[in-house]
Design an enzyme around this catalytic site. Structure first.
Site, PDB file in Angstrom:
ATOM      1  N   PHE A 123      14.777 -10.040   3.465  1.00 44.22           N
ATOM      2  CA  PHE A 123      14.331 -11.426   3.303  1.00 44.22           C
ATOM      3  C   PHE A 123      14.970 -11.940   2.014  1.00 44.22           C
ATOM      4  O   PHE A 123      14.681 -11.414   0.933  1.00 44.22           O
ATOM      5  CB  PHE A 123      12.805 -11.431   3.209  1.00 44.22           C
ATOM      6  CG  PHE A 123      12.174 -12.786   3.105  1.00 44.22           C
ATOM      7  CD1 PHE A 123      11.958 -13.557   4.246  1.00 44.22           C
ATOM      8  CD2 PHE A 123      11.762 -13.286   1.887  1.00 44.22           C
ATOM      9  CE1 PHE A 123      11.347 -14.803   4.155  1.00 44.22           C
ATOM     10  CE2 PHE A 123      11.152 -14.530   1.783  1.00 44.22           C
ATOM     11  CZ  PHE A 123      10.944 -15.295   2.934  1.00 44.22           C
ATOM     12  N   LEU A 125      15.390 -14.762  -0.412  1.00 46.88           N
ATOM     13  CA  LEU A 125      14.977 -16.038  -0.997  1.00 46.88           C
ATOM     14  C   LEU A 125      15.393 -16.103  -2.472  1.00 46.88           C
ATOM     15  O   LEU A 125      15.993 -17.082  -2.917  1.00 46.88           O
ATOM     16  CB  LEU A 125      13.446 -16.187  -0.865  1.00 46.88           C
ATOM     17  CG  LEU A 125      12.794 -17.377  -1.574  1.00 46.88           C
ATOM     18  CD1 LEU A 125      13.226 -18.696  -0.930  1.00 46.88           C
ATOM     19  CD2 LEU A 125      11.260 -17.272  -1.519  1.00 46.88           C
ATOM     20  N   GLY A 131      13.519 -17.741  -8.809  1.00 41.50           N
ATOM     21  CA  GLY A 131      12.551 -16.684  -8.538  1.00 41.50           C
ATOM     22  C   GLY A 131      11.230 -17.332  -8.202  1.00 41.50           C
ATOM     23  O   GLY A 131      10.966 -17.679  -7.043  1.00 41.50           O
ATOM     24  N   SER A 132      10.423 -17.585  -9.246  1.00 47.77           N
ATOM     25  CA  SER A 132       9.156 -18.295  -9.022  1.00 47.77           C
ATOM     26  C   SER A 132       9.406 -19.713  -8.534  1.00 47.77           C
ATOM     27  O   SER A 132       8.697 -20.225  -7.669  1.00 47.77           O
ATOM     28  CB  SER A 132       8.354 -18.355 -10.327  1.00 47.77           C
ATOM     29  OG  SER A 132       7.890 -17.066 -10.660  1.00 47.77           O
ATOM     30  N   GLY A 242       3.069 -12.080   3.805  1.00 46.83           N
ATOM     31  CA  GLY A 242       3.676 -10.975   3.047  1.00 46.83           C
ATOM     32  C   GLY A 242       2.781 -10.548   1.902  1.00 46.83           C
ATOM     33  O   GLY A 242       2.689  -9.364   1.572  1.00 46.83           O
ATOM     34  N   ARG A 243       2.110 -11.539   1.300  1.00 45.87           N
ATOM     35  CA  ARG A 243       1.259 -11.232   0.135  1.00 45.87           C
ATOM     36  C   ARG A 243       0.092 -10.331   0.518  1.00 45.87           C
ATOM     37  O   ARG A 243      -0.385  -9.542  -0.309  1.00 45.87           O
ATOM     38  CB  ARG A 243       0.797 -12.545  -0.504  1.00 45.87           C
ATOM     39  CG  ARG A 243       1.960 -13.205  -1.227  1.00 45.87           C
ATOM     40  CD  ARG A 243       1.745 -14.636  -1.625  1.00 45.87           C
ATOM     41  NE  ARG A 243       3.002 -15.143  -2.218  1.00 45.87           N
ATOM     42  CZ  ARG A 243       3.286 -16.414  -2.428  1.00 45.87           C
ATOM     43  NH1 ARG A 243       2.414 -17.348  -2.102  1.00 45.87           N
ATOM     44  NH2 ARG A 243       4.435 -16.763  -2.968  1.00 45.87           N
ATOM     45  N   GLY A 339      -3.704  13.248 -18.879  1.00 41.40           N
ATOM     46  CA  GLY A 339      -3.181  13.627 -20.199  1.00 41.40           C
ATOM     47  C   GLY A 339      -1.693  13.924 -20.144  1.00 41.40           C
ATOM     48  O   GLY A 339      -0.935  13.225 -19.465  1.00 41.40           O
ATOM     49  N   GLY A 340      -1.288  14.990 -20.820  1.00 40.97           N
ATOM     50  CA  GLY A 340       0.136  15.349 -20.862  1.00 40.97           C
ATOM     51  C   GLY A 340       0.711  15.582 -19.474  1.00 40.97           C
ATOM     52  O   GLY A 340       1.866  15.239 -19.194  1.00 40.97           O
ATOM     53  N   GLU A 363       7.044 -11.021  -4.278  1.00 39.57           N
ATOM     54  CA  GLU A 363       6.339 -11.897  -3.312  1.00 39.57           C
ATOM     55  C   GLU A 363       5.395 -12.864  -4.038  1.00 39.57           C
ATOM     56  O   GLU A 363       4.296 -13.163  -3.545  1.00 39.57           O
ATOM     57  CB  GLU A 363       5.684 -11.082  -2.207  1.00 39.57           C
ATOM     58  CG  GLU A 363       6.752 -10.261  -1.473  1.00 39.57           C
ATOM     59  CD  GLU A 363       6.410  -9.852  -0.074  1.00 39.57           C
ATOM     60  OE1 GLU A 363       5.550 -10.490   0.546  1.00 39.57           O
ATOM     61  OE2 GLU A 363       7.030  -8.885   0.405  1.00 39.57           O
TER      62      GLU A 363
HETATM   63  N1  CAA Z   1       2.054 -22.080   2.352  1.00 41.02           N
HETATM   64  C1  CAA Z   1       2.548 -23.055   3.144  1.00 41.02           C
HETATM   65  N2  CAA Z   1       3.211 -24.132   2.672  1.00 41.02           N
HETATM   66  C2  CAA Z   1       3.372 -24.202   1.350  1.00 41.02           C
HETATM   67  C3  CAA Z   1       2.892 -23.219   0.459  1.00 41.02           C
HETATM   68  C4  CAA Z   1       2.201 -22.130   1.006  1.00 41.02           C
HETATM   69  N3  CAA Z   1       1.723 -21.150   0.254  1.00 41.02           N
HETATM   70  N4  CAA Z   1       3.222 -23.567  -0.799  1.00 41.02           N
HETATM   71  C5  CAA Z   1       3.877 -24.730  -0.716  1.00 41.02           C
HETATM   72  N5  CAA Z   1       3.975 -25.106   0.576  1.00 41.02           N
HETATM   73  C6  CAA Z   1       4.586 -26.335   1.096  1.00 41.02           C
HETATM   74  C7  CAA Z   1       3.883 -27.559   0.544  1.00 41.02           C
HETATM   75  O1  CAA Z   1       2.821 -27.946   1.377  1.00 41.02           O
HETATM   76  C8  CAA Z   1       4.998 -28.593   0.523  1.00 41.02           C
HETATM   77  O2  CAA Z   1       5.172 -29.155   1.806  1.00 41.02           O
HETATM   78  P1  CAA Z   1       5.020 -30.765   2.046  1.00 41.02           P
HETATM   79  O3  CAA Z   1       6.060 -31.424   1.211  1.00 41.02           O
HETATM   80  O4  CAA Z   1       5.224 -30.933   3.516  1.00 41.02           O
HETATM   81  O5  CAA Z   1       3.643 -31.092   1.597  1.00 41.02           O
HETATM   82  C9  CAA Z   1       6.225 -27.767   0.245  1.00 41.02           C
HETATM   83  O6  CAA Z   1       5.930 -26.428   0.628  1.00 41.02           O
HETATM   84  C10 CAA Z   1       6.644 -27.799  -1.210  1.00 41.02           C
HETATM   85  O7  CAA Z   1       5.549 -27.375  -1.967  1.00 41.02           O
HETATM   86  P2  CAA Z   1       5.357 -27.675  -3.490  1.00 41.02           P
HETATM   87  O8  CAA Z   1       5.681 -29.103  -3.779  1.00 41.02           O
HETATM   88  O9  CAA Z   1       4.027 -27.154  -3.851  1.00 41.02           O
HETATM   89  O10 CAA Z   1       6.518 -26.765  -4.130  1.00 41.02           O
HETATM   90  P3  CAA Z   1       6.698 -26.313  -5.612  1.00 41.02           P
HETATM   91  O11 CAA Z   1       8.154 -26.263  -5.831  1.00 41.02           O
HETATM   92  O12 CAA Z   1       5.860 -27.112  -6.541  1.00 41.02           O
HETATM   93  O13 CAA Z   1       6.074 -24.839  -5.720  1.00 41.02           O
HETATM   94  C11 CAA Z   1       5.538 -22.576  -5.206  1.00 41.02           C
HETATM   95  C12 CAA Z   1       5.868 -23.979  -4.717  1.00 41.02           C
HETATM   96  C13 CAA Z   1       4.140 -22.248  -4.737  1.00 41.02           C
HETATM   97  C14 CAA Z   1       5.604 -22.397  -6.709  1.00 41.02           C
HETATM   98  C15 CAA Z   1       6.609 -21.707  -4.539  1.00 41.02           C
HETATM   99  O14 CAA Z   1       7.882 -22.021  -5.071  1.00 41.02           O
HETATM  100  C16 CAA Z   1       6.358 -20.225  -4.614  1.00 41.02           C
HETATM  101  O15 CAA Z   1       5.544 -19.699  -3.871  1.00 41.02           O
HETATM  102  N6  CAA Z   1       7.109 -19.521  -5.486  1.00 41.02           N
HETATM  103  C17 CAA Z   1       7.103 -18.082  -5.505  1.00 41.02           C
HETATM  104  C18 CAA Z   1       8.227 -17.569  -4.643  1.00 41.02           C
HETATM  105  C19 CAA Z   1       8.019 -16.151  -4.226  1.00 41.02           C
HETATM  106  O16 CAA Z   1       6.928 -15.741  -3.833  1.00 41.02           O
HETATM  107  N7  CAA Z   1       9.110 -15.393  -4.239  1.00 41.02           N
HETATM  108  C20 CAA Z   1       9.074 -14.054  -3.771  1.00 41.02           C
HETATM  109  C21 CAA Z   1      10.437 -13.626  -3.361  1.00 41.02           C
HETATM  110  S1  CAA Z   1      10.480 -12.753  -1.868  1.00 41.02           S
HETATM  111  C22 CAA Z   1      10.230 -11.128  -2.269  1.00 41.02           C
HETATM  112  O17 CAA Z   1       9.770 -10.778  -3.333  1.00 41.02           O
HETATM  113  C23 CAA Z   1      10.517 -10.229  -1.143  1.00 41.02           C
HETATM  114  C24 CAA Z   1      10.824  -8.817  -1.442  1.00 41.02           C
HETATM  115  O18 CAA Z   1      11.976  -8.405  -1.360  1.00 41.02           O
HETATM  116  C25 CAA Z   1       9.735  -7.854  -1.680  1.00 41.02           C
END
Ligand code: CAA
Length: 379
Positions: A123, A125, A131-132, A242-243, A339-340, A363
């Site tokens: 996956f 992303l 990242g965040s 996933g969480r 411990g150790g 995630e």
């Molecule tokens: N579920 C469904 N939809 C969601 C959502 C959620 N949890 N969070 C946001 N959305 C939707 C919103 O409803 C919005 O849609 P609309 O415009 O239609 O209303 C759209 O997404 C945009 O949302 P925001 O304006 O809230 O977006 P944002 O930029 O302010 O922030 C965030 C969103 C929650 C911070 C997001 O960027 C986030 O979750 N960041 C963390 C990313 C992450 O988890 N990365 C992990 C990498 S993958 C990994 O680790 C895999 C691995 O290999 C183990």
């Protein structure tokens, strides 16, 4: 409310415990040292049905519920968190995403081999600067008629080298923000798709984590998941599930370290008696057990809500936030109790402590989980 597991859930627990004890435990320290996961073990995980647990049987999966999946995740993570992250990414991010949002052709072509474990998925992303802040994608997929041209770099990709099928998130219309993002199925071996550097990690060392690079990679239009602009929603919805998987992994890491500590405390003697008879150790064990039980209830609740088709965004974020903190705290206490001995590899708990840390990061970091929870509370 029924706190007992059904017969089916107990059977999943026993099967995953057997696999973890018999197949994963023997080589776990060597795999961690060598930073290598044995492909034969991935094959066996597929044969036993651990790689497509929630996929419908018509697509080669086990047709099980999320609760079964978290039970298996806990048992496998008790022993080997590298195995469980491979499993978690394949089940909850790749297979689940394709099952819910893929079209029939995509499911036949990609979901079936992924669910049976004949290949595994990744996956994609995260990026060097996303990242965040996942909206801030720099990878682009430019519409070129019957295909897209993919360019960019993805970072920290679990199964980066061992995967054959990658779900890649990219901007098709950067000016549209998150509404200009799409998700694509990209096959390894496509021209211009290069597997880059392998990360030398603190924990989950046997799982392979790589940078992936895309230079003018042609991705056919049929490989876009969902309608144009659906990619960010796809990533977010997939990560919600996933969480729960990562929360279950954290729970398992904590439980594994706790079980070792409970046993050790009854064997190790100081001042003429087993250390389990010292109140200082008893207090640690009691608190470890209590926090683990609380984490388990949150993880099971999130899984149940998902299985019931109810909203589980907040529950999943709470489960991950809490269980990952419990994993970090419990594993640190486990090393202290040992411990150790706890500081050397042979006793396993130092690995659990190293493995626990990532559950507060991937995630969605703990800080992102708090943000997700707050947004749900304030809706
Ligand atoms: N579920 C469904 N939809 C969601 C959502 C959620 N949890 N969070 C946001 N959305 C939707 C919103 O409803 C919005 O849609 P609309 O415009 O239609 O209303 C759209 O997404 C945009 O949302 P925001 O304006 O809230 O977006 P944002 O930029 O302010 O922030 C965030 C969103 C929650 C911070 C997001 O960027 C986030 O979750 N960041 C963390 C990313 C992450 O988890 N990365 C992990 C990498 S993958 C990994 O680790 C895999 C691995 O290999 C183990």
């Amino acid at each position: 409310m029924d706190f007992d597991l059904s017969e089916e859930h107990v059977a999943v627990q026993e099967a995953s415990r057997d696999f973890a004890q018999n197949d994963l435990l023997p080589g776990v320290i060597t795999r961690d040292n060598e930073q290598k996961f044995d492909p034969a073990l991935i094959k066996k995980m597929g044969e036993l049905g651990f790689l497509g647990m929630m996929v419908k049987p018509e697509y080669g999966g086990g047709g099980m519920d999320t609760l079964s999946y978290v039970i298996a995740m806990e048992e496998i993570s008790k022993v080997d968190a590298s195995a469980s992250v491979i499993m978690s990414v394949n089940n909850s991010l790749v297979c689940w995403g394709l099952q819910i949002y893929g079209n029939e052709d995509q499911k036949q072509k990609y979901l079936v081999p992924l669910a049976t474990g004949s290949v595994i998925g990744a996956f994609c992303l995260s990026e060097p600067e996303a990242g965040s802040d996942a909206t801030s994608q720099h990878t682009t997929a430019i519409d070129a008629g019957d295909h897209y041209l993919l360019n960019g770099t993805k970072n920290w990709i679990t199964n980066g080298n061992s995967s054959s099928i990658c779900l890649v998130i990219a901007h098709t219309h950067p000016e549209k923000g998150h509404k200009g993002i799409n998700a694509f199925i990209v096959e390894k071996g496509t021209e211009g798709f290069v597997v880059g550097k392998k990360e030398d990690k603190m924990g989950i060392r046997a799982s392979d984590t790589h940078t992936l690079m895309f230079t003018d990679v042609k991705v056919s239009r049929e490989n876009r998941i969902g309608d144009d602009g659906f990619g960010f929603k796809f990533a977010m919805s997939t990560l919600n599930g996933g969480r729960i998987g990562i929360a279950a992994q954290a729970l398992g890491i904590a439980s594994g370290a706790f079980e070792l500590s409970l046993k050790y405390a009854q064997e190790r003697k100081t001042f003429g008696k087993p250390i389990s008879e010292h109140q200082a150790i008893q207090f640690k064990l009691s608190e470890m057990a209590t926090r683990i039980e609380a984490a388990r209830l949150l993880v099971y609740k999130a899984a149940r809500l998902k299985d019931q088709g109810k909203d589980y965004i907040k529950a999943a974020a709470m489960a991950k936030l809490y269980a990952s903190d419990v994993a970090m705290w419990v594993t640190t206490e486990a090393v202290q109790i040992h411990g150790g001995y706890g500081y050397v590899k042979e006793y396993h708990v130092e690995r659990h402590m190293r493995d626990a840390k990532i559950t507060q990061i991937y995630e969605g970091t703990s800080e992102i989980q708090k943000l997700v929870i707050a947004r749900e509370l304030l809706k």
